[in-house]
Design a protein around this motif. Structure first.
Motif, PDB file in Angstrom:
ATOM      1  N   UNK A 185       0.833  -1.218   0.000  1.00 38.85           N
ATOM      2  CA  UNK A 185       0.000   0.000   0.000  1.00 38.85           C
ATOM      3  C   UNK A 185       0.860   1.257   0.000  1.00 38.85           C
ATOM      4  N   UNK A 186       1.999   1.244   0.682  1.00 38.23           N
ATOM      5  CA  UNK A 186       2.853   2.432   0.718  1.00 38.23           C
ATOM      6  C   UNK A 186       3.393   2.747  -0.673  1.00 38.23           C
ATOM      7  N   UNK A 187       3.775   1.720  -1.404  1.00 35.93           N
ATOM      8  CA  UNK A 187       4.256   1.917  -2.772  1.00 35.93           C
ATOM      9  C   UNK A 187       3.112   2.370  -3.673  1.00 35.93           C
ATOM     10  N   UNK A 192       4.879   7.319   3.022  1.00 32.48           N
ATOM     11  CA  UNK A 192       5.574   6.685   4.136  1.00 32.48           C
ATOM     12  C   UNK A 192       4.513   6.191   5.111  1.00 32.48           C
ATOM     13  N   UNK A 193       4.909   5.382   6.080  1.00 29.93           N
ATOM     14  CA  UNK A 193       3.954   4.893   7.066  1.00 29.93           C
ATOM     15  C   UNK A 193       3.377   6.061   7.873  1.00 29.93           C
ATOM     16  N   UNK A 198      -1.546   9.473   8.896  1.00 26.37           N
ATOM     17  CA  UNK A 198      -2.175  10.799   8.914  1.00 26.37           C
ATOM     18  C   UNK A 198      -3.109  11.028   7.722  1.00 26.37           C
ATOM     19  N   UNK A 199      -3.256  10.066   6.849  1.00 23.09           N
ATOM     20  CA  UNK A 199      -4.029  10.203   5.611  1.00 23.09           C
ATOM     21  C   UNK A 199      -5.504  10.384   5.921  1.00 23.09           C
ATOM     22  N   UNK A 200      -6.121  11.390   5.334  1.00 20.86           N
ATOM     23  CA  UNK A 200      -7.529  11.660   5.587  1.00 20.86           C
ATOM     24  C   UNK A 200      -8.358  11.626   4.307  1.00 20.86           C
TER      25      UNK A 200
END
Length: 278
Positions: A185-187, A192-193, A198-200
């Protein structure tokens, strides 16, 4: 004794890894034999396979196609758990699919799907709006698609949808992590983790757009899902919809894990879709 303990330790690690692989095949993994069986369910229908913008695309045509026929879009994991889609075909739906670059709802895939819906509608003379069929990560793609392109959505059918990345794939709550690490998912999202935490703009953050556009929703889930726990994912949809008068129906399967997908009686889902398409 020390050497024996070392080899026993290595054997234990291999066993744990083997068990982890078996458990984590549960999200969208389909063995070849099952895929062959599943594909056979569509053999009685005419099926067009081609490339759309360099991605594999499929359109399954009902036996008696009509101008303006309804359209269903499988958002991911073709051709897994097709029982509901087969019933839709029997009701005169076209069924289509276009491959994603990844399963995490990136704009590139959403935008391609929007253009694909237009293409299928024009080429096959179907309705301009579709019914996304989203299972698991396909569910998050369906939510994101409906939020970004509500004018192309007639009704949503979601089955054990991922809405909360902290739950799946990270496994921060009651569920199991999807993988040994979070590289996929990060790629896919280019994060970054720390950025992901913090993703909204997770699928659950896009639910207000579904409500604002009054998109009907059929929601299916198992109450014992260890991969995409309902209490951390689907529940956000339930809480949002139950406060409105938007057509919404929930099917909870007692004792059911992430698989198998599909309602106990798929005809109930199909009836809801037919009665509530916008």
């Amino acid at each position: 004794m020390g050497v024996k303990c070392f080899f026993d330790f290595i054997a234990g690690i291999k066993k744990i890894k083997s068990n982890w692989v078996l458990k984590n095949q549960s999200l969208g993994a389909i063995i070849t034999k099952k895929e062959e069986i599943t594909m056979s369910l569509y053999e009685e229908y005419k099926k067009d396979e081609f490339l759309f913008e360099d991605m594999t695309a499929i359109v399954v045509i009902p036996h008696e196609p009509e101008k303006g026929a309804p359209l269903a879009l499988k958002t991911e994991y073709w051709p897994a758990f097709p029982e509901t889609e087969k019933l839709l075909l029997e009701k005169g739906f076209y069924l289509c699919y276009v491959k994603n670059k990844n399963r995490w709802g990136i704009d590139e895939d959403l935008d391609r799907k929007a253009r694909f819906i237009d293409f299928v509608s024009q080429k096959y003379s179907t309705a301009a709006k579709c019914v996304p069929v989203g299972m698991s990560c396909g569910g998050l793609i369906a939510i994101d698609l409906a939020a970004k392109y509500p004018e192309k959505i007639a009704c949503l059918y979601l089955d054990a949808p991922v809405t909360n990345f902290m739950s799946c794939p990270l496994g921060c709550g009651v569920g199991e992590p999807l993988a040994e690490n979070n590289d996929e998912i990060l790629k896919a999202l280019g994060m970054t983790i720390s950025q992901l935490i913090s993703y909204r703009e997770m699928p659950m953050d896009r639910i207000p757009a579904l409500i604002e556009n009054r998109i009907p929703l059929a929601l299916v889930a198992g109450d014992s899902d260890r991969v995409v726990p309902y209490c951390e994912n689907g529940i956000h949809l339930e809480k949002a919809y139950e406060k409105t008068s938007i057509p919404f129906k929930l099917w909870i399967k007692p004792g059911c894990d992430h698989h198998p997908h599909g309602a106990t009686d798929p005809s109930e889902v199909v009836d809801f879709i037919l009665a509530n398409m916008r």
